[in-house]
Write a protein that holds these residues in place. Structure first.
Motif, PDB file in Angstrom:
ATOM      1  N   ASN A 114      23.837  23.411  12.364  1.00  0.00           N
ATOM      2  CA  ASN A 114      24.148  22.492  13.465  1.00  0.00           C
ATOM      3  C   ASN A 114      24.945  21.271  13.035  1.00  0.00           C
ATOM      4  O   ASN A 114      25.537  20.594  13.879  1.00  0.00           O
ATOM      5  CB  ASN A 114      22.847  22.012  14.125  1.00  0.00           C
ATOM      6  N   TRP A 115      24.985  20.978  11.710  1.00  0.00           N
ATOM      7  CA  TRP A 115      25.558  19.721  11.253  1.00  0.00           C
ATOM      8  C   TRP A 115      27.047  19.601  11.557  1.00  0.00           C
ATOM      9  O   TRP A 115      27.497  18.636  12.187  1.00  0.00           O
ATOM     10  CB  TRP A 115      25.293  19.528   9.763  1.00  0.00           C
ATOM     11  N   TYR A 116      27.855  20.557  11.118  1.00  0.00           N
ATOM     12  CA  TYR A 116      29.302  20.421  11.311  1.00  0.00           C
ATOM     13  C   TYR A 116      29.715  20.495  12.785  1.00  0.00           C
ATOM     14  O   TYR A 116      30.552  19.701  13.229  1.00  0.00           O
ATOM     15  CB  TYR A 116      30.049  21.446  10.457  1.00  0.00           C
ATOM     16  N   PRO A 117      29.152  21.410  13.573  1.00  0.00           N
ATOM     17  CA  PRO A 117      29.462  21.337  15.010  1.00  0.00           C
ATOM     18  C   PRO A 117      29.088  19.994  15.625  1.00  0.00           C
ATOM     19  O   PRO A 117      29.801  19.472  16.481  1.00  0.00           O
ATOM     20  CB  PRO A 117      28.632  22.484  15.602  1.00  0.00           C
ATOM     21  N   LYS A 118      27.984  19.409  15.165  1.00  0.00           N
ATOM     22  CA  LYS A 118      27.521  18.129  15.713  1.00  0.00           C
ATOM     23  C   LYS A 118      28.520  17.012  15.435  1.00  0.00           C
ATOM     24  O   LYS A 118      28.899  16.263  16.352  1.00  0.00           O
ATOM     25  CB  LYS A 118      26.162  17.778  15.097  1.00  0.00           C
ATOM     26  N   VAL A 119      28.970  16.901  14.180  1.00  0.00           N
ATOM     27  CA  VAL A 119      29.888  15.805  13.865  1.00  0.00           C
ATOM     28  C   VAL A 119      31.288  16.069  14.420  1.00  0.00           C
ATOM     29  O   VAL A 119      32.010  15.130  14.782  1.00  0.00           O
ATOM     30  CB  VAL A 119      29.941  15.519  12.351  1.00  0.00           C
ATOM     31  N   MET A 120      31.686  17.351  14.504  1.00  0.00           N
ATOM     32  CA  MET A 120      32.999  17.646  15.079  1.00  0.00           C
ATOM     33  C   MET A 120      33.032  17.332  16.572  1.00  0.00           C
ATOM     34  O   MET A 120      34.067  16.947  17.112  1.00  0.00           O
ATOM     35  CB  MET A 120      33.382  19.110  14.816  1.00  0.00           C
ATOM     36  N   ARG A 121      31.885  17.486  17.244  1.00  0.00           N
ATOM     37  CA  ARG A 121      31.792  17.100  18.664  1.00  0.00           C
ATOM     38  C   ARG A 121      31.627  15.592  18.819  1.00  0.00           C
ATOM     39  O   ARG A 121      31.626  15.090  19.941  1.00  0.00           O
ATOM     40  CB  ARG A 121      30.581  17.778  19.324  1.00  0.00           C
ATOM     41  N   LYS A 122      31.466  14.897  17.678  1.00  0.00           N
ATOM     42  CA  LYS A 122      31.155  13.465  17.675  1.00  0.00           C
ATOM     43  C   LYS A 122      29.860  13.177  18.423  1.00  0.00           C
ATOM     44  O   LYS A 122      29.715  12.164  19.120  1.00  0.00           O
ATOM     45  CB  LYS A 122      32.325  12.651  18.223  1.00  0.00           C
ATOM     46  N   ASP A 123      28.914  14.087  18.229  1.00  0.00           N
ATOM     47  CA  ASP A 123      27.596  13.963  18.839  1.00  0.00           C
ATOM     48  C   ASP A 123      26.645  13.259  17.874  1.00  0.00           C
ATOM     49  O   ASP A 123      25.603  13.770  17.489  1.00  0.00           O
ATOM     50  CB  ASP A 123      27.074  15.349  19.215  1.00  0.00           C
ATOM     51  N   TYR A 124      27.047  12.082  17.429  1.00  0.00           N
ATOM     52  CA  TYR A 124      26.243  11.276  16.515  1.00  0.00           C
ATOM     53  C   TYR A 124      26.664   9.830  16.712  1.00  0.00           C
ATOM     54  O   TYR A 124      27.678   9.533  17.359  1.00  0.00           O
ATOM     55  CB  TYR A 124      26.473  11.706  15.058  1.00  0.00           C
ATOM     56  N   THR A 125      25.895   8.919  16.165  1.00  0.00           N
ATOM     57  CA  THR A 125      26.250   7.503  16.243  1.00  0.00           C
ATOM     58  C   THR A 125      26.671   6.986  14.868  1.00  0.00           C
ATOM     59  O   THR A 125      27.783   6.502  14.680  1.00  0.00           O
ATOM     60  CB  THR A 125      25.076   6.674  16.779  1.00  0.00           C
ATOM     61  N   VAL A 126      25.770   7.099  13.901  1.00  0.00           N
ATOM     62  CA  VAL A 126      26.050   6.725  12.506  1.00  0.00           C
ATOM     63  C   VAL A 126      25.571   7.874  11.629  1.00  0.00           C
ATOM     64  O   VAL A 126      24.586   8.544  11.957  1.00  0.00           O
ATOM     65  CB  VAL A 126      25.317   5.417  12.129  1.00  0.00           C
ATOM     66  N   ILE A 173      29.922   7.445   8.018  1.00  0.00           N
ATOM     67  CA  ILE A 173      30.697   7.762   9.217  1.00  0.00           C
ATOM     68  C   ILE A 173      30.076   7.034  10.406  1.00  0.00           C
ATOM     69  O   ILE A 173      28.860   7.010  10.583  1.00  0.00           O
ATOM     70  CB  ILE A 173      30.797   9.280   9.477  1.00  0.00           C
ATOM     71  N   ILE A 174      30.943   6.429  11.208  1.00  0.00           N
ATOM     72  CA  ILE A 174      30.516   5.646  12.367  1.00  0.00           C
ATOM     73  C   ILE A 174      31.335   6.103  13.566  1.00  0.00           C
ATOM     74  O   ILE A 174      32.568   6.112  13.519  1.00  0.00           O
ATOM     75  CB  ILE A 174      30.738   4.138  12.132  1.00  0.00           C
ATOM     76  N   ASN A 175      30.662   6.496  14.612  1.00  0.00           N
ATOM     77  CA  ASN A 175      31.336   6.935  15.828  1.00  0.00           C
ATOM     78  C   ASN A 175      31.824   5.718  16.597  1.00  0.00           C
ATOM     79  O   ASN A 175      31.070   5.060  17.307  1.00  0.00           O
ATOM     80  CB  ASN A 175      30.394   7.775  16.683  1.00  0.00           C
ATOM     81  N   ARG A 176      33.113   5.436  16.458  1.00  0.00           N
ATOM     82  CA  ARG A 176      33.668   4.213  17.033  1.00  0.00           C
ATOM     83  C   ARG A 176      33.856   4.305  18.540  1.00  0.00           C
ATOM     84  O   ARG A 176      34.311   3.331  19.167  1.00  0.00           O
ATOM     85  CB  ARG A 176      35.001   3.866  16.343  1.00  0.00           C
ATOM     86  N   ASP A 177      33.507   5.433  19.137  1.00  0.00           N
ATOM     87  CA  ASP A 177      33.585   5.556  20.595  1.00  0.00           C
ATOM     88  C   ASP A 177      32.273   5.190  21.277  1.00  0.00           C
ATOM     89  O   ASP A 177      32.210   5.118  22.506  1.00  0.00           O
ATOM     90  CB  ASP A 177      33.968   6.992  20.981  1.00  0.00           C
ATOM     91  N   LYS A 178      31.216   4.974  20.485  1.00  0.00           N
ATOM     92  CA  LYS A 178      29.907   4.697  21.070  1.00  0.00           C
ATOM     93  C   LYS A 178      29.549   3.230  20.891  1.00  0.00           C
ATOM     94  O   LYS A 178      29.414   2.750  19.776  1.00  0.00           O
ATOM     95  CB  LYS A 178      28.839   5.586  20.419  1.00  0.00           C
ATOM     96  N   PRO A 179      29.382   2.484  21.993  1.00  0.00           N
ATOM     97  CA  PRO A 179      28.953   1.081  21.897  1.00  0.00           C
ATOM     98  C   PRO A 179      27.581   1.008  21.229  1.00  0.00           C
ATOM     99  O   PRO A 179      26.754   1.913  21.416  1.00  0.00           O
ATOM    100  CB  PRO A 179      28.883   0.638  23.355  1.00  0.00           C
ATOM    101  N   PRO A 180      27.289  -0.020  20.481  1.00  0.00           N
ATOM    102  CA  PRO A 180      28.151  -1.171  20.179  1.00  0.00           C
ATOM    103  C   PRO A 180      29.070  -0.941  18.974  1.00  0.00           C
ATOM    104  O   PRO A 180      29.728  -1.856  18.527  1.00  0.00           O
ATOM    105  CB  PRO A 180      27.133  -2.270  19.862  1.00  0.00           C
ATOM    106  N   PHE A 181      29.120   0.297  18.494  1.00  0.00           N
ATOM    107  CA  PHE A 181      29.878   0.575  17.277  1.00  0.00           C
ATOM    108  C   PHE A 181      31.376   0.688  17.531  1.00  0.00           C
ATOM    109  O   PHE A 181      32.160   0.928  16.613  1.00  0.00           O
ATOM    110  CB  PHE A 181      29.331   1.844  16.608  1.00  0.00           C
ATOM    111  N   ASP A 182      31.771   0.504  18.788  1.00  0.00           N
ATOM    112  CA  ASP A 182      33.203   0.401  19.099  1.00  0.00           C
ATOM    113  C   ASP A 182      33.745  -0.976  18.711  1.00  0.00           C
ATOM    114  O   ASP A 182      34.957  -1.204  18.758  1.00  0.00           O
ATOM    115  CB  ASP A 182      33.456   0.679  20.578  1.00  0.00           C
TER     116      ASP A 182
END
Length: 532
Positions: free
Chosen positions: A412-424, A285-294
């Motif tokens: 904390n894992w699922y709340p974290k990824v649902m908030r998109k509080d991660y990069t990769v 999973i890659i957070n496409r809203d966070k540079p440079p991963f956009d």
């Protein structure tokens, strides 16, 4: 002996499901089934949770309207049987599903079950009620549900916006219990009330989860067990040693990895072990809203870096599977054929060629052996996630990345990824059933709560709706494969591999069927008994 008969009658455009079960002649009532679970969930509320650590112990506390037959290994529309519903029928257009309901069913607190409870449950899931779920992972399943109509105390009708042949399957999973109207959603997190064969007793985080036999269960003579005890053990080696020592009757299902299976069988020769597919893939999973991963080119390079066979060989000693979004054959019905899968970006067998292309992309973006991109890979801190994440870190480092691992506790894992509080990250896709509607609507359509990467393609969404309404299986498969192709090309959420796992139990555990295309649907436990 146990016989299940499902009669399907078609008349005037109506499909009605009936089930008749003959009791076994040999079951022994009594006993506590003892097993373990790998972690502490955030709550006991199935509707709000995303982890099997909550769903499996709580599935026996509830009932569904309909359920996948607990003694059929492979979930399908043909294996669905009534439960709180006594049957079902579709209108001629395939847009109204009517279900007469069981009479004389009571919630564990003695309150009568009625059609209002069904409406309350799906109004809660669709966000139509004044009360809201704190987290609603499966809201996207019901995009096509217009309303639930109460037709008296003991009948409901689900009215759909358009035909959806797989809608019944969504209702049949372990994630789709009926909740009581009279209990606030917040209370269901700490003390769930159901109509099922077991009553919730206690949850001690980091210690145990306990359920006990419901003496007033509406299915007379069930369950056979007096209760089930789940001991929470985070270290898999410790759990396995306890099983070998005879402290548990059954392992945590699917948790015995292929590399340690031989040890278990040699140390516990009286145990029976069964290897099965899980339909729980590992994904990048890659957070496409966070540079440079956009940058889509950077995401493409990361997908090209994957050596899927290495994951299968290391994690499962070659017993896993490589596939796309849908579970591969033979257990999977909708999986893309291997010859077609091999044509997709990153799936070809020449890994070094793929990685050479990935390095060229990285160099164009300004990275190289002396200017590496720092990357933090987050994952849930349990072995099923952490072990493949270690391999992912090493593979990303092959394309000019300097990658470190960030393990995150389960609560904390699922709340974290649902908030998109991660990069990769490396995640596990909890596939409730082998059906495209569940997969696509839950994880890939625009705005879905579990669309962790933020992928959004209106064109793909149209195809998802089109396949959902298609009654012809072969035509639907072609639409599904076209969607899969686009998801891979867009780097929506690269699927890495599908592991297989073993379930070990001692021979005194009877009448438990291990399902082969979902880890979430076989835990009602009302027919399980102990021959000791």
């Amino acid at each position: 002996m146990r016989t299940n008969l499902t009669a399907l009658s078609i008349a005037g455009g109506l499909l009605v499901g009936l089930s008749v079960a003959q009791p076994s002649l040999a079951q022994k009532p009594g006993g506590i089934l003892k097993t373990w679970t790998f972690d502490s969930p955030a709550s006991m509320s199935i509707l709000e949770e995303s982890t099997i650590a909550a769903e499996r112990p709580m599935m026996g506390v509830f009932n569904n309207l309909v359920l996948f037959d607990q003694h059929v290994e492979k979930n399908s529309l043909q294996s669905i049987v009534p439960e709180l519903a006594t049957g079902w029928s579709w209108n001629e257009e395939g847009t109204e599903l009517t279900m007469p309901l069981q009479h004389d069913v009571k919630w564990h607190d003695g309150t009568p079950f009625t059609a209002k409870d069904v409406k309350c449950t799906w109004d809660l899931l669709t966000g139509k009620s004044s009360e809201k779920l704190r987290i609603n992972p499966r809201k996207s399943w019901y995009r096509n549900l217009d309303e639930v109509r109460v037709d008296g105390d003991y009948q409901v009708t689900f009215r759909l916006k358009r035909p959806q042949p797989s809608f019944l399957a969504l209702l049949a999973t372990g994630w789709s219990p009926v909740y009581p109207c009279h209990i606030p959603a917040r209370d269901m997190r700490s003390h769930p009330i159901g109509t099922g064969p077991f009553k919730f007793v206690e949850y001690k985080p980091n210690q145990s989860i306990t359920v006990a036999r419901n003496p007033d269960y509406w299915k007379k003579g069930r369950p056979y067990l007096d209760g089930i005890e789940y001991t929470i053990i985070r270290d898999p080696a410790t759990a396995r040693l306890a099983f070998v020592a005879g402290k548990f009757d059954i392992s945590w299902p699917y948790s015995i990895t292929i590399p340690v299976l031989n040890d278990i069988q040699s140390q516990a020769p009286t145990a029976e072990c069964e290897v099965a597919a899980t339909n729980v893939n590992r994904t990048l999973i890659i957070n496409r809203d966070k540079p440079p991963f956009d940058n889509p080119e950077l995401r493409r390079a990361m997908a090209l870096a994957l050596n899927r066979k290495a994951f299968v060989d290391i994690i499962t000693q070659g017993k896993g599977d490589i596939g796309g979004v849908m579970l591969p054959a033979p257990e999977g019905v909708w999986g893309m054929p291997p010859e077609l899968l091999q044509t997709l970006p990153g799936y070809g067998s020449d890994v070094e060629k793929n990685r050479a292309e990935a390095r060229q992309i990285m160099q164009k973006l300004g990275y190289g052996p002396y200017n590496k991109l720092a990357v933090v890979v987050s994952t849930r801190n349990v072995p099923a996630y952490r072990d493949p994440a270690v391999i992912l870190v090493s593979q990303l480092n092959e394309i000019y990345m300097d990658t470190t691992l960030d393990p995150v506790d389960t609560v904390n894992w699922y709340p974290k990824v649902m908030r998109k509080d991660y990069t990769v990250g490396l995640n596990v896709t909890e596939s409730a059933l082998d059906d495209p509607d569940q997969q696509f609507y839950e994880s890939y359509v625009c705005g879905a709560d579990r669309n962790y990467t933020g992928y959004c393609s209106p064109e793909v969404d149209k195809l998802v709706d089109q396949q959902s309404a298609e009654p012809n299986v072969e035509k639907r498969k072609k639409l599904v494969w076209e969607i899969e192709k686009r998801l891979v090309e867009d780097g929506a959420r690269p699927v890495i591999f599908y592991p297989r796992g073993a379930t070990c139990r001692y021979t005194h555990v009877k009448d438990l069927t291990i399902m082969v295309n979902s880890i979430y649907n076989g835990w009602r436990f009302e027919d399980v008994w102990l021959d000791k």
